[in-house]
Design a protein around this motif. Structure first.
Motif, PDB file in Angstrom:
ATOM      1  N   ASN A  31      74.673   1.267  51.262  1.00 57.32           N
ATOM      2  CA  ASN A  31      75.425   2.287  52.006  1.00 57.32           C
ATOM      3  C   ASN A  31      76.826   1.803  52.352  1.00 57.32           C
ATOM      4  OD1 ASN A  31      73.111   3.874  51.930  1.00 57.32           O
ATOM      5  ND2 ASN A  31      72.458   3.313  53.992  1.00 57.32           N
ATOM      6  N   GLY A  32      76.915   0.554  52.831  1.00 56.62           N
ATOM      7  CA  GLY A  32      78.218   0.022  53.226  1.00 56.62           C
ATOM      8  C   GLY A  32      79.192  -0.056  52.075  1.00 56.62           C
ATOM      9  N   ALA A  33      78.683  -0.426  50.899  1.00 50.89           N
ATOM     10  CA  ALA A  33      79.562  -0.553  49.735  1.00 50.89           C
ATOM     11  C   ALA A  33      80.218   0.771  49.368  1.00 50.89           C
ATOM     12  CB  ALA A  33      78.756  -1.096  48.553  1.00 50.89           C
ATOM     13  N   ARG A  34      79.561   1.869  49.643  1.00 56.12           N
ATOM     14  CA  ARG A  34      80.125   3.183  49.339  1.00 56.12           C
ATOM     15  C   ARG A  34      81.374   3.475  50.161  1.00 56.12           C
ATOM     16  NH1 ARG A  34      74.457   6.710  49.324  1.00 56.12           N
ATOM     17  NH2 ARG A  34      73.568   5.791  47.422  1.00 56.12           N
ATOM     18  N   PHE A  35      81.516   2.775  51.274  1.00 57.27           N
ATOM     19  CA  PHE A  35      82.672   2.988  52.148  1.00 57.27           C
ATOM     20  C   PHE A  35      83.668   1.838  52.070  1.00 57.27           C
ATOM     21  CE2 PHE A  35      79.294   5.623  53.786  1.00 57.27           C
ATOM     22  CZ  PHE A  35      79.945   6.795  54.145  1.00 57.27           C
ATOM     23  N   GLY A  36      83.477   0.936  51.118  1.00 58.91           N
ATOM     24  CA  GLY A  36      84.421  -0.150  50.926  1.00 58.91           C
ATOM     25  C   GLY A  36      84.098  -1.422  51.670  1.00 58.91           C
ATOM     26  N   VAL A  37      82.979  -1.466  52.381  1.00 54.48           N
ATOM     27  CA  VAL A  37      82.568  -2.690  53.084  1.00 54.48           C
ATOM     28  C   VAL A  37      82.317  -3.783  52.046  1.00 54.48           C
ATOM     29  CG1 VAL A  37      80.747  -3.731  54.498  1.00 54.48           C
ATOM     30  CG2 VAL A  37      81.602  -1.430  55.039  1.00 54.48           C
ATOM     31  N   SER A  38      82.770  -4.995  52.326  1.00 56.50           N
ATOM     32  CA  SER A  38      82.662  -6.071  51.329  1.00 56.50           C
ATOM     33  C   SER A  38      81.490  -7.016  51.578  1.00 56.50           C
ATOM     34  CB  SER A  38      83.959  -6.879  51.288  1.00 56.50           C
ATOM     35  OG  SER A  38      84.224  -7.479  52.548  1.00 56.50           O
ATOM     36  N   GLY A  39      80.892  -7.005  52.765  1.00 58.42           N
ATOM     37  CA  GLY A  39      79.760  -7.867  53.061  1.00 58.42           C
ATOM     38  C   GLY A  39      79.028  -7.384  54.299  1.00 58.42           C
ATOM     39  N   VAL A  40      77.758  -7.775  54.423  1.00 59.18           N
ATOM     40  CA  VAL A  40      76.916  -7.306  55.525  1.00 59.18           C
ATOM     41  C   VAL A  40      76.236  -8.486  56.200  1.00 59.18           C
ATOM     42  CG1 VAL A  40      74.871  -5.957  56.135  1.00 59.18           C
ATOM     43  CG2 VAL A  40      76.512  -5.025  54.513  1.00 59.18           C
ATOM     44  N   ILE A  41      76.216  -8.467  57.526  1.00 60.73           N
ATOM     45  CA  ILE A  41      75.459  -9.415  58.343  1.00 60.73           C
ATOM     46  C   ILE A  41      74.363  -8.615  59.043  1.00 60.73           C
ATOM     47  CG2 ILE A  41      75.563 -11.080  60.237  1.00 60.73           C
ATOM     48  CD1 ILE A  41      78.633 -11.175  59.723  1.00 60.73           C
ATOM     49  N   VAL A  42      73.128  -9.093  58.987  1.00 54.47           N
ATOM     50  CA  VAL A  42      71.999  -8.358  59.545  1.00 54.47           C
ATOM     51  C   VAL A  42      71.307  -9.225  60.595  1.00 54.47           C
ATOM     52  CG1 VAL A  42      69.966  -6.976  59.008  1.00 54.47           C
ATOM     53  CG2 VAL A  42      71.714  -7.329  57.254  1.00 54.47           C
ATOM     54  N   TYR A  43      70.946  -8.629  61.709  1.00 52.26           N
ATOM     55  CA  TYR A  43      70.269  -9.375  62.779  1.00 52.26           C
ATOM     56  C   TYR A  43      69.207  -8.483  63.414  1.00 52.26           C
ATOM     57  CZ  TYR A  43      72.478  -6.717  66.556  1.00 52.26           C
ATOM     58  OH  TYR A  43      72.843  -5.705  67.412  1.00 52.26           O
ATOM     59  N   THR A  44      68.308  -9.092  64.165  1.00 51.54           N
ATOM     60  CA  THR A  44      67.284  -8.373  64.912  1.00 51.54           C
ATOM     61  C   THR A  44      67.737  -8.233  66.348  1.00 51.54           C
ATOM     62  OG1 THR A  44      65.531  -9.266  63.493  1.00 51.54           O
ATOM     63  CG2 THR A  44      64.872  -8.379  65.626  1.00 51.54           C
ATOM     64  N   ASP A  45      67.913  -6.990  66.816  1.00 51.43           N
ATOM     65  CA  ASP A  45      68.405  -6.773  68.174  1.00 51.43           C
ATOM     66  C   ASP A  45      67.252  -6.865  69.175  1.00 51.43           C
ATOM     67  OD1 ASP A  45      69.388  -5.225  70.632  1.00 51.43           O
ATOM     68  OD2 ASP A  45      71.188  -5.297  69.366  1.00 51.43           O
ATOM     69  N   PRO A  46      67.453  -7.579  70.281  1.00 46.50           N
ATOM     70  CA  PRO A  46      66.388  -7.701  71.282  1.00 46.50           C
ATOM     71  C   PRO A  46      65.901  -6.365  71.821  1.00 46.50           C
ATOM     72  CG  PRO A  46      68.172  -9.240  71.742  1.00 46.50           C
ATOM     73  CD  PRO A  46      68.664  -8.335  70.651  1.00 46.50           C
ATOM     74  N   ALA A  47      66.762  -5.344  71.800  1.00 44.44           N
ATOM     75  CA  ALA A  47      66.341  -4.035  72.283  1.00 44.44           C
ATOM     76  C   ALA A  47      65.298  -3.411  71.364  1.00 44.44           C
ATOM     77  CB  ALA A  47      67.553  -3.106  72.407  1.00 44.44           C
ATOM     78  N   ASP A  48      65.322  -3.780  70.081  1.00 39.72           N
ATOM     79  CA  ASP A  48      64.404  -3.199  69.104  1.00 39.72           C
ATOM     80  C   ASP A  48      63.122  -3.986  68.949  1.00 39.72           C
ATOM     81  OD1 ASP A  48      66.300  -1.199  68.454  1.00 39.72           O
ATOM     82  OD2 ASP A  48      67.301  -2.559  67.044  1.00 39.72           O
ATOM     83  N   ILE A  49      63.106  -5.238  69.340  1.00 37.82           N
ATOM     84  CA  ILE A  49      61.971  -6.104  69.029  1.00 37.82           C
ATOM     85  C   ILE A  49      61.423  -6.847  70.249  1.00 37.82           C
ATOM     86  CG2 ILE A  49      63.128  -8.313  68.515  1.00 37.82           C
ATOM     87  CD1 ILE A  49      60.622  -6.648  66.166  1.00 37.82           C
ATOM     88  N   ASN A  50      62.259  -7.078  71.260  1.00 34.14           N
ATOM     89  CA  ASN A  50      61.900  -7.985  72.352  1.00 34.14           C
ATOM     90  C   ASN A  50      61.802  -7.318  73.711  1.00 34.14           C
ATOM     91  OD1 ASN A  50      61.698 -10.259  70.769  1.00 34.14           O
ATOM     92  ND2 ASN A  50      63.184 -11.458  71.915  1.00 34.14           N
ATOM     93  N   ASP A  51      61.888  -5.993  73.752  1.00 32.39           N
ATOM     94  CA  ASP A  51      61.917  -5.308  75.046  1.00 32.39           C
ATOM     95  C   ASP A  51      62.976  -5.916  75.962  1.00 32.39           C
ATOM     96  OD1 ASP A  51      59.769  -3.521  74.433  1.00 32.39           O
ATOM     97  OD2 ASP A  51      58.366  -5.157  74.771  1.00 32.39           O
ATOM     98  N   GLY A  52      64.082  -6.344  75.357  1.00 30.95           N
ATOM     99  CA  GLY A  52      65.213  -6.886  76.102  1.00 30.95           C
ATOM    100  C   GLY A  52      65.119  -8.346  76.462  1.00 30.95           C
ATOM    101  N   LYS A  53      64.014  -9.021  76.108  1.00 30.85           N
ATOM    102  CA  LYS A  53      63.846 -10.438  76.451  1.00 30.85           C
ATOM    103  C   LYS A  53      64.783 -11.287  75.592  1.00 30.85           C
ATOM    104  CE  LYS A  53      60.352  -9.731  79.318  1.00 30.85           C
ATOM    105  NZ  LYS A  53      60.221  -8.265  79.184  1.00 30.85           N
ATOM    106  N   LEU A  54      65.485 -12.252  76.245  1.00 26.94           N
ATOM    107  CA  LEU A  54      66.501 -13.034  75.545  1.00 26.94           C
ATOM    108  C   LEU A  54      66.293 -14.538  75.586  1.00 26.94           C
ATOM    109  CD1 LEU A  54      69.686 -11.153  76.853  1.00 26.94           C
ATOM    110  CD2 LEU A  54      68.657 -10.935  74.598  1.00 26.94           C
ATOM    111  N   SER A  55      65.696 -15.057  76.638  1.00 33.41           N
ATOM    112  CA  SER A  55      65.698 -16.502  76.888  1.00 33.41           C
ATOM    113  C   SER A  55      64.455 -17.189  76.356  1.00 33.41           C
ATOM    114  CB  SER A  55      65.811 -16.767  78.391  1.00 33.41           C
ATOM    115  OG  SER A  55      65.685 -18.150  78.657  1.00 33.41           O
ATOM    116  N   ASP A  56      64.665 -18.308  75.636  1.00 31.03           N
ATOM    117  CA  ASP A  56      63.529 -19.098  75.188  1.00 31.03           C
ATOM    118  C   ASP A  56      63.089 -20.104  76.249  1.00 31.03           C
ATOM    119  OD1 ASP A  56      65.660 -20.809  75.041  1.00 31.03           O
ATOM    120  OD2 ASP A  56      65.261 -21.516  73.005  1.00 31.03           O
ATOM    121  N   LYS A  57      63.717 -20.058  77.412  1.00 32.35           N
ATOM    122  CA  LYS A  57      63.310 -20.945  78.508  1.00 32.35           C
ATOM    123  C   LYS A  57      61.993 -20.479  79.116  1.00 32.35           C
ATOM    124  CE  LYS A  57      67.052 -23.350  78.042  1.00 32.35           C
ATOM    125  NZ  LYS A  57      66.975 -24.657  77.348  1.00 32.35           N
ATOM    126  N   ASN A  58      61.817 -19.158  79.203  1.00 34.31           N
ATOM    127  CA  ASN A  58      60.583 -18.666  79.814  1.00 34.31           C
ATOM    128  C   ASN A  58      60.163 -17.266  79.343  1.00 34.31           C
ATOM    129  OD1 ASN A  58      62.559 -17.126  80.997  1.00 34.31           O
ATOM    130  ND2 ASN A  58      62.219 -17.873  83.084  1.00 34.31           N
TER     131      ASN A  58
END
Length: 773
Positions: A273-300
């Protein structure tokens, strides 16, 4: 977190965001049951059929065998995919006044004591031991860890006391993609003077010895092109076409780098999809809102303290749209097979892509300048998401570009399917197939080894019963498999493969929920996820099979009905789109045993349910498929089209009346066959009539195939449940043609064409069910 309730999935039109797998409207990834019911003239015709790693084939009515079944169960193991199947509710568990449930009088040949004996012998501790062994080492396809598991499966299935009638491996030469160990993929931020200000991690943080294993593959996006691209960073939400279109209204996307989050669309689509608009590269990550119920810290908050994904966790995966070997579409990847040029492969991202953890994504996204992203685009990184392009002046990355460097290498490598067989007797040419894929991105305790661990226990119990009890017979042939995608091609050679759906009622009412002996899987499933059926009232809800897993070529291309059974988590307690450690270095035995299923009682329940299905499919004189459920589902698709499309269609002189007539004709034919089956008496006096009825039940799914319906889509031929871009849950070809005409200015002739295809196909399907003249 312990697993919640049972989930089953059936086929439906899948949107582009579900192609890699059904994140949306799905209950599980499907690591539990993989079933198919197939007819083929010769056993060898199935060699190429499976896109998963392990499989059992059960043959109907095995003579002089230890189990009284009508099919063979064959287990097959390969190196690349996973096998799933789709079923409809209604055969056994939903009593109705009036007409007897389909086949009720003709299925009493099932030995209920045999099923109870089987369920009593499924051992949760053995499943736990299986998973510990399967996941102790990383086993990406064709690596040493994967080859070791091939030998393990062969050893188990060739065991003299608990093995199967036959076990073998079949090898294919498939195109795979690997990162360069000596030249890691990276995301960097580069200052105008060339100074590198930021480098993404190339390894996840180790919390246990599992992450320290030297065979843990570095995070990468398989099948994205090697190369280095550089540009201003923009945030593009999930990377859907709508997302890029929104960005393109205010930002020139040419030569930019887009950072997107997982979900919303298939992995490969994010770059396409991005290439159709001229984007040259993509970075993909897992957002904590989608997978972690907002949890961020590996301390606890995150693993190793809970099931949530640690900040450095990275989801690996294949960034391709088409299943099977990419060089040999429609044909098995053997030595004699013509291979197309890599440049001719379709469905791959044309631009480099690299996945990263959300701790790295935080540094990039939280430093962006530009307009504030829409509310729906905001995530869980603890800052306000902005669109870019580039970084704000207060950021340490001000005026800097982002570089994506990818050094993946494609290779053709041998990959094995392992096939185990319990032979049938009465109908040895009809197979029940049960499988799961073997390979994983890292240790793969949940995906895929939880399903393989259960399958090994099922095969142990069945193998032991066959060898110990020589007085009963197995009706059909049972295949156990762990195959790779090319296996499904062998089934194409003769034109006499057949299959259909199966109804889970009797199975889920006879299996109880872990820790609640008075609560059946069926009632618990209905409690957590239900719908109202015109035929049955309130019943458990079926999720969607999607189009990106091992069942795909069987269901979408061959018309073999499929079912996926597994346990999933309670969606009322988490918003996670999938279990958080998915495809990361944290999907380990430690993770599974502490946070997914302590005690492995949910695994045991899946095993009991799966074995229950296998035995009933194998032993029922008449296949336990309630075809009225299919006609009900098709009626719902028609009603959706009528409600949403009819006004605009009328404006273009397009009528839905012929389609409605075909839907009605199919319903009447289904009701008629249902009644004829219910009135059948002693089938032992009319074996040909029994065979004829089973042929009609199996051929129904195949009758929904049209090889000309989707010429631009590899393998997709199923006019009811093919992949689709439109979000409207109706006939996929019609939905996409309507969207193309109304939103994209396409031709209304395409709408007329797909209405013709659907109407003709439904009329043909109805004739499949009608009484023989």
């Amino acid at each position: 977190m312990e697993l919640g309730y049972a989930s089953m999935k059936r086929g439906r039109g899948v949107t582009s965001e579900e192609r890699r797998w059904p994140y949306k409207n799905s209950r599980t990834r499907g690591h539990g049951l993989r079933l198919k019911w197939v007819k083929s003239k010769y056993m060898s015709d199935l060699k190429h059929a499976f896109p998963c790693d392990e499989c059992i084939i059960l043959q109907r009515n095995s003579v002089d065998r230890g189990l009284r079944m009508k099919s063979w169960l064959v287990a097959l193991i390969s190196g690349i995919a996973a096998l799933v199947t789709g079923l409809l509710i209604g055969h056994f568990a939903i009593p109705k006044d009036g007409i007897t449930e389909q086949g009720q009088g003709s299925t009493q040949d099932i030995d209920e004591s045999l099923i109870q004996r089987f369920m009593g012998e499924v051992d949760n501790k053995r499943i736990e031991d299986n998973l510990r062994e399967l996941s102790k080492k990383p086993h990406m396809a064709t690596t040493k860890g994967d080859i070791d598991l091939v030998n393990l499966m062969l050893d188990r299935w060739q065991n003299k006391e608990t093995g199967l009638d036959e076990a073998k491996k079949v090898t294919y030469d498939v195109l795979l993609d690997f990162p360069d160990k000596n030249n890691p993929n990276r995301v960097t931020v580069v200052a105008p003077n060339g100074t590198v200000l930021f480098k993404s991690r190339i390894k996840e943080v180790n919390y246990t010895k599992d992450q320290l294993d030297p065979d843990v593959v570095q995070p990468f996006a398989a099948f994205t092109p090697a190369g280095e691209c550089k540009g201003r960073l923009v945030y593009a939400n999930y990377g859907t076409m709508d997302d890029y279109q929104h960005l393109n209204k205010t930002i020139d996307l040419n030569n930019t780098i887009a950072i997107v989050r997982y979900g919303g669309t298939g992995r490969g689509d994010k770059g396409i999809n991005g290439a159709r608009f001229g984007v040259s590269g993509v970075i993909v990550y897992t957002d904590p809102a989608d997978i972690n119920d907002g949890k961020l810290s590996d301390k606890n908050e995150t693993y190793p303290h809970s099931w949530y994904l640690p900040p450095s966790g990275v989801e690996r995966g294949s960034y391709k749209s088409n299943f099977g070997d990419q060089l040999t579409p429609y044909y098995p990847a053997k030595g004699y097979t013509f291979r197309q040029a890599v440049s001719n492969i379709t469905g791959l991202s044309p631009i480099p892509a690299q996945p990263i953890g959300f701790e790295d994504a935080h540094q990039l996204i939280c430093g962006l300048t530009g307009d504030e992203a829409p509310e729906a685009w905001q995530g869980g990184l603890g800052c306000t998401y902005r669109l870019g392009p580039g970084f704000h002046n207060e950021s340490s990355f001000a005026d800097s570009d982002v570089t994506v460097s990818v050094h993946n290498k494609m290779e053709i490598k041998p990959s094995d399917n392992v096939i185990g067989i319990i032979r049938g007797s009465v109908e040895p040419d009809r197979y029940v197939i049960y499988g799961n894929h073997r390979d994983s991105w890292v240790h793969g305790a949940i995906d895929p080894s939880s399903g393989t661990a259960v399958m090994l226990e099922i095969s142990r119990v069945l193998g032991k019963m066959v060898k110990e009890d020589q007085d009963t017979v197995m009706t059909n042939t049972l295949f156990l498999i762990t195959p790779c995608s090319p296996w499904f091609h062998k089934i194409l050679q003769p034109a006499n493969y057949q299959s259909d759906k199966y109804s889970p009622g009797a199975i889920t009412t006879s299996v109880t929920v872990p820790g609640h002996q008075d609560l059946s899987v069926y009632e618990n499933w209905k409690k957590h996820s239900n719908r109202t059926s015109p035929l049955h009232g309130v019943i458990p809800n079926m999720g969607s099979l999607g189009a990106g897993s091992d069942y795909a070529p069987f269901f979408h291309y061959l018309g073999i009905s499929s079912m996926d059974i597994s346990y999933t988590y309670d969606k009322t307690k988490t918003k996670a789109r999938i279990y958080p450690a998915y495809h990361t270095a944290y999907d380990t035995f430690d993770y599974a045993s502490r946070f997914i299923d302590p005690g492995f009682t949910s695994h045991q329940t899946v095993g009991r349910t799966a074995g229950n299905v296998l035995l009933r499919l194998a032993d029922s004189a008449i296949l336990p498929f309630n075809i009225r459920d299919y006609s009900e589902a098709i009626e719902q698709l028609y009603q959706a089209a009528k409600e949403l499309f009819n006004t605009e269609l009328s404006n273009h002189n397009i009528s839905l009346a012929p389609l409605h007539s075909a839907v009605t004709k199919l319903k009447e034919a289904a009701d008629g066959l249902h009644l004829r089956i219910s009135e059948m008496q002693d089938l032992s006096t009319s074996p040909l009539k029994q065979r004829m009825i089973n042929d009609q039940l199996m051929l129904l799914e195949r009758s929904f195939l049209d090889p000309m319906a989707f010429p631009d889509k590899l393998y997709y031929r199923h006019i009811i449940y093919a992949s689709q871009d439109s979000a409207v849950e109706t006939f996929p070809g019609l939905a996409d043609a309507y969207q193309h005409a109304t939103v994209e200015g396409g031709s209304w002739d395409d709408v007329r064409k797909h209405l013709t295809i659907i109407t003709h196909t439904l009329e043909s399907a109805a004739s499949t069910l009608e009484a023989v003249i």
